[in-house]
Design a protein around this motif. Sequence first.
Motif, PDB file in Angstrom:
ATOM      1  N   ILE A  19      37.888  -4.961  10.921  1.00  0.00           N
ATOM      2  CA  ILE A  19      37.604  -5.359   9.541  1.00  0.00           C
ATOM      3  C   ILE A  19      38.538  -4.527   8.675  1.00  0.00           C
ATOM      4  CG2 ILE A  19      35.945  -5.354   7.646  1.00  0.00           C
ATOM      5  CD1 ILE A  19      33.754  -5.891   9.688  1.00  0.00           C
ATOM      6  N   VAL A  20      39.342  -5.207   7.865  1.00  0.00           N
ATOM      7  CA  VAL A  20      40.340  -4.537   7.037  1.00  0.00           C
ATOM      8  C   VAL A  20      39.985  -4.749   5.569  1.00  0.00           C
ATOM      9  CG1 VAL A  20      42.796  -4.362   6.508  1.00  0.00           C
ATOM     10  CG2 VAL A  20      42.069  -4.999   8.820  1.00  0.00           C
ATOM     11  N   ASP A  21      39.815  -3.636   4.869  1.00  0.00           N
ATOM     12  CA  ASP A  21      39.525  -3.674   3.433  1.00  0.00           C
ATOM     13  C   ASP A  21      40.780  -3.284   2.671  1.00  0.00           C
ATOM     14  OD1 ASP A  21      36.713  -4.303   3.571  1.00  0.00           O
ATOM     15  OD2 ASP A  21      36.397  -2.263   4.296  1.00  0.00           O
ATOM     16  N   PHE A  22      41.288  -4.216   1.872  1.00  0.00           N
ATOM     17  CA  PHE A  22      42.452  -3.965   1.027  1.00  0.00           C
ATOM     18  C   PHE A  22      41.944  -3.619  -0.363  1.00  0.00           C
ATOM     19  CE2 PHE A  22      43.832  -6.764   4.374  1.00  0.00           C
ATOM     20  CZ  PHE A  22      45.060  -6.237   4.741  1.00  0.00           C
ATOM     21  N   GLU A  23      42.270  -2.416  -0.803  1.00  0.00           N
ATOM     22  CA  GLU A  23      41.832  -1.961  -2.111  1.00  0.00           C
ATOM     23  C   GLU A  23      43.046  -1.508  -2.906  1.00  0.00           C
ATOM     24  OE1 GLU A  23      37.459  -0.429  -0.767  1.00  0.00           O
ATOM     25  OE2 GLU A  23      39.143   0.946  -0.526  1.00  0.00           O
ATOM     26  N   GLU A  24      42.857  -1.280  -4.184  1.00  0.00           N
ATOM     27  CA  GLU A  24      43.972  -0.920  -5.050  1.00  0.00           C
ATOM     28  C   GLU A  24      44.693   0.341  -4.573  1.00  0.00           C
ATOM     29  OE1 GLU A  24      44.651   0.179  -9.712  1.00  0.00           O
ATOM     30  OE2 GLU A  24      43.172  -1.349  -9.185  1.00  0.00           O
ATOM     31  N   GLY A  25      43.974   1.338  -4.063  1.00  0.00           N
ATOM     32  CA  GLY A  25      44.590   2.598  -3.667  1.00  0.00           C
ATOM     33  C   GLY A  25      44.970   2.708  -2.212  1.00  0.00           C
ATOM     34  N   GLY A  26      44.732   1.663  -1.416  1.00  0.00           N
ATOM     35  CA  GLY A  26      45.087   1.742  -0.005  1.00  0.00           C
ATOM     36  C   GLY A  26      44.376   0.704   0.840  1.00  0.00           C
ATOM     37  N   VAL A  27      44.363   0.959   2.125  1.00  0.00           N
ATOM     38  CA  VAL A  27      43.798   0.036   3.103  1.00  0.00           C
ATOM     39  C   VAL A  27      42.908   0.841   4.040  1.00  0.00           C
ATOM     40  CG1 VAL A  27      44.347  -1.554   4.992  1.00  0.00           C
ATOM     41  CG2 VAL A  27      45.840  -1.435   3.001  1.00  0.00           C
ATOM     42  N   THR A  28      41.732   0.307   4.350  1.00  0.00           N
ATOM     43  CA  THR A  28      40.849   0.918   5.344  1.00  0.00           C
ATOM     44  C   THR A  28      40.676  -0.070   6.489  1.00  0.00           C
ATOM     45  OG1 THR A  28      39.674   2.217   3.688  1.00  0.00           O
ATOM     46  CG2 THR A  28      38.553   1.879   5.784  1.00  0.00           C
ATOM     47  N   VAL A  29      40.917   0.402   7.698  1.00  0.00           N
ATOM     48  CA  VAL A  29      40.798  -0.427   8.901  1.00  0.00           C
ATOM     49  C   VAL A  29      39.670   0.136   9.753  1.00  0.00           C
ATOM     50  CG1 VAL A  29      41.973  -1.319  10.950  1.00  0.00           C
ATOM     51  CG2 VAL A  29      43.272  -0.913   8.850  1.00  0.00           C
ATOM     52  N   ARG A  30      38.663  -0.691  10.042  1.00  0.00           N
ATOM     53  CA  ARG A  30      37.554  -0.286  10.898  1.00  0.00           C
ATOM     54  C   ARG A  30      37.602  -1.089  12.190  1.00  0.00           C
ATOM     55  NH1 ARG A  30      32.571  -1.361   7.524  1.00  0.00           N
ATOM     56  NH2 ARG A  30      33.933  -2.871   6.528  1.00  0.00           N
ATOM     57  N   SER A  31      37.540  -0.382  13.309  1.00  0.00           N
ATOM     58  CA  SER A  31      37.609  -0.996  14.638  1.00  0.00           C
ATOM     59  C   SER A  31      36.212  -1.033  15.246  1.00  0.00           C
ATOM     60  CB  SER A  31      38.531  -0.201  15.549  1.00  0.00           C
ATOM     61  OG  SER A  31      39.826  -0.110  15.003  1.00  0.00           O
ATOM     62  N   PHE A  32      35.839  -2.208  15.754  1.00  0.00           N
ATOM     63  CA  PHE A  32      34.516  -2.414  16.346  1.00  0.00           C
ATOM     64  C   PHE A  32      34.649  -2.913  17.782  1.00  0.00           C
ATOM     65  CE2 PHE A  32      33.989  -2.863  11.835  1.00  0.00           C
ATOM     66  CZ  PHE A  32      32.770  -2.281  11.552  1.00  0.00           C
ATOM     67  N   LYS A  33      33.707  -2.520  18.626  1.00  0.00           N
ATOM     68  CA  LYS A  33      33.619  -3.038  19.994  1.00  0.00           C
ATOM     69  C   LYS A  33      32.474  -4.034  20.034  1.00  0.00           C
ATOM     70  CE  LYS A  33      35.217   1.264  22.041  1.00  0.00           C
ATOM     71  NZ  LYS A  33      34.902   2.393  22.927  1.00  0.00           N
ATOM     72  N   TRP A  34      32.732  -5.209  20.585  1.00  0.00           N
ATOM     73  CA  TRP A  34      31.712  -6.253  20.707  1.00  0.00           C
ATOM     74  C   TRP A  34      32.151  -7.243  21.777  1.00  0.00           C
ATOM     75  CZ3 TRP A  34      31.924 -11.589  19.933  1.00  0.00           C
ATOM     76  CH2 TRP A  34      30.695 -12.248  19.938  1.00  0.00           C
ATOM     77  N   ARG A  35      31.197  -7.725  22.558  1.00  0.00           N
ATOM     78  CA  ARG A  35      31.478  -8.734  23.583  1.00  0.00           C
ATOM     79  C   ARG A  35      30.568  -9.929  23.351  1.00  0.00           C
ATOM     80  NH1 ARG A  35      30.200  -4.891  28.402  1.00  0.00           N
ATOM     81  NH2 ARG A  35      28.543  -4.574  26.920  1.00  0.00           N
ATOM     82  N   PRO A  36      31.031 -11.137  23.643  1.00  0.00           N
ATOM     83  CA  PRO A  36      30.207 -12.326  23.399  1.00  0.00           C
ATOM     84  C   PRO A  36      28.818 -12.240  24.048  1.00  0.00           C
ATOM     85  CG  PRO A  36      32.445 -12.983  23.869  1.00  0.00           C
ATOM     86  CD  PRO A  36      32.378 -11.497  24.115  1.00  0.00           C
ATOM     87  N   HIS A  37      28.717 -11.655  25.231  1.00  0.00           N
ATOM     88  CA  HIS A  37      27.392 -11.608  25.862  1.00  0.00           C
ATOM     89  C   HIS A  37      26.457 -10.586  25.208  1.00  0.00           C
ATOM     90  CE1 HIS A  37      29.432  -8.507  28.376  1.00  0.00           C
ATOM     91  NE2 HIS A  37      28.238  -7.946  28.366  1.00  0.00           N
ATOM     92  N   ASP A  38      26.963  -9.775  24.242  1.00  0.00           N
ATOM     93  CA  ASP A  38      26.093  -8.892  23.459  1.00  0.00           C
ATOM     94  C   ASP A  38      25.253  -9.701  22.471  1.00  0.00           C
ATOM     95  OD1 ASP A  38      27.176  -6.652  24.720  1.00  0.00           O
ATOM     96  OD2 ASP A  38      28.597  -6.256  23.100  1.00  0.00           O
ATOM     97  N   GLY A  39      25.673 -10.925  22.196  1.00  0.00           N
ATOM     98  CA  GLY A  39      24.966 -11.798  21.262  1.00  0.00           C
ATOM     99  C   GLY A  39      25.442 -11.611  19.832  1.00  0.00           C
ATOM    100  N   ASP A  40      25.433 -12.696  19.086  1.00  0.00           N
ATOM    101  CA  ASP A  40      25.888 -12.657  17.693  1.00  0.00           C
ATOM    102  C   ASP A  40      25.064 -11.692  16.846  1.00  0.00           C
ATOM    103  OD1 ASP A  40      27.737 -14.561  18.396  1.00  0.00           O
ATOM    104  OD2 ASP A  40      26.667 -16.234  17.445  1.00  0.00           O
ATOM    105  N   GLU A  41      23.758 -11.572  17.142  1.00  0.00           N
ATOM    106  CA  GLU A  41      22.894 -10.708  16.337  1.00  0.00           C
ATOM    107  C   GLU A  41      23.301  -9.233  16.438  1.00  0.00           C
ATOM    108  OE1 GLU A  41      21.380 -11.223  20.385  1.00  0.00           O
ATOM    109  OE2 GLU A  41      21.811 -12.710  18.843  1.00  0.00           O
ATOM    110  N   ALA A  42      23.979  -8.841  17.503  1.00  0.00           N
ATOM    111  CA  ALA A  42      24.423  -7.444  17.661  1.00  0.00           C
ATOM    112  C   ALA A  42      25.470  -7.059  16.616  1.00  0.00           C
ATOM    113  CB  ALA A  42      24.980  -7.218  19.060  1.00  0.00           C
ATOM    114  N   ILE A  43      26.194  -8.033  16.110  1.00  0.00           N
ATOM    115  CA  ILE A  43      27.250  -7.754  15.129  1.00  0.00           C
ATOM    116  C   ILE A  43      26.673  -7.104  13.874  1.00  0.00           C
ATOM    117  CG2 ILE A  43      28.968  -8.834  13.606  1.00  0.00           C
ATOM    118  CD1 ILE A  43      29.484 -10.849  15.862  1.00  0.00           C
ATOM    119  N   ASP A  44      25.446  -7.483  13.495  1.00  0.00           N
ATOM    120  CA  ASP A  44      24.832  -6.956  12.272  1.00  0.00           C
ATOM    121  C   ASP A  44      24.581  -5.449  12.328  1.00  0.00           C
ATOM    122  OD1 ASP A  44      24.809  -9.475  11.145  1.00  0.00           O
ATOM    123  OD2 ASP A  44      22.764  -9.914  11.817  1.00  0.00           O
ATOM    124  N   THR A  45      24.469  -4.863  13.510  1.00  0.00           N
ATOM    125  CA  THR A  45      24.134  -3.438  13.623  1.00  0.00           C
ATOM    126  C   THR A  45      25.281  -2.594  14.172  1.00  0.00           C
ATOM    127  OG1 THR A  45      23.182  -3.795  15.819  1.00  0.00           O
ATOM    128  CG2 THR A  45      21.685  -3.956  13.929  1.00  0.00           C
TER     129      THR A  45
END
Length: 97
Positions: free
Chosen positions: A60-86
């Motif tokens: 997930i990349v946030d572009f803001e006026e003063g810079g860019v923040t990049v957040r890296s997440f680990k997720w696999r399809p068999h974890d289920g879509d609901e796991a993305i929320d947490t």
Amino acid sequence: MLRAGEVDLSRNPVNVFLSGAMSTDVGGWPSGWRKTPPKISSRVTVETPQPALEENGFLIVDFEEGGVTVRSFKWRPHDGDEAIDTLEPFRTVTLKT
């Protein structure tokens, strides 16, 4: 990235963030077929604060006026879509402009 082929980028390095496909583990990792870990091309010179990983996930990349923040997440399809929320990022990088 400090060099790409014969192009010297060291005076103005290029920031690169790569994320692989989210469904790669279905048939096995490409390195499993190649019998080698993920490696960076010998045609480029890079600083790698985070070594290449073969794990499913996304950025997930946030572009803001003063810079860019990049957040890296680990997720696999068999974890289920609901796991993305947490999910919490395993790595966060902020670049100021």
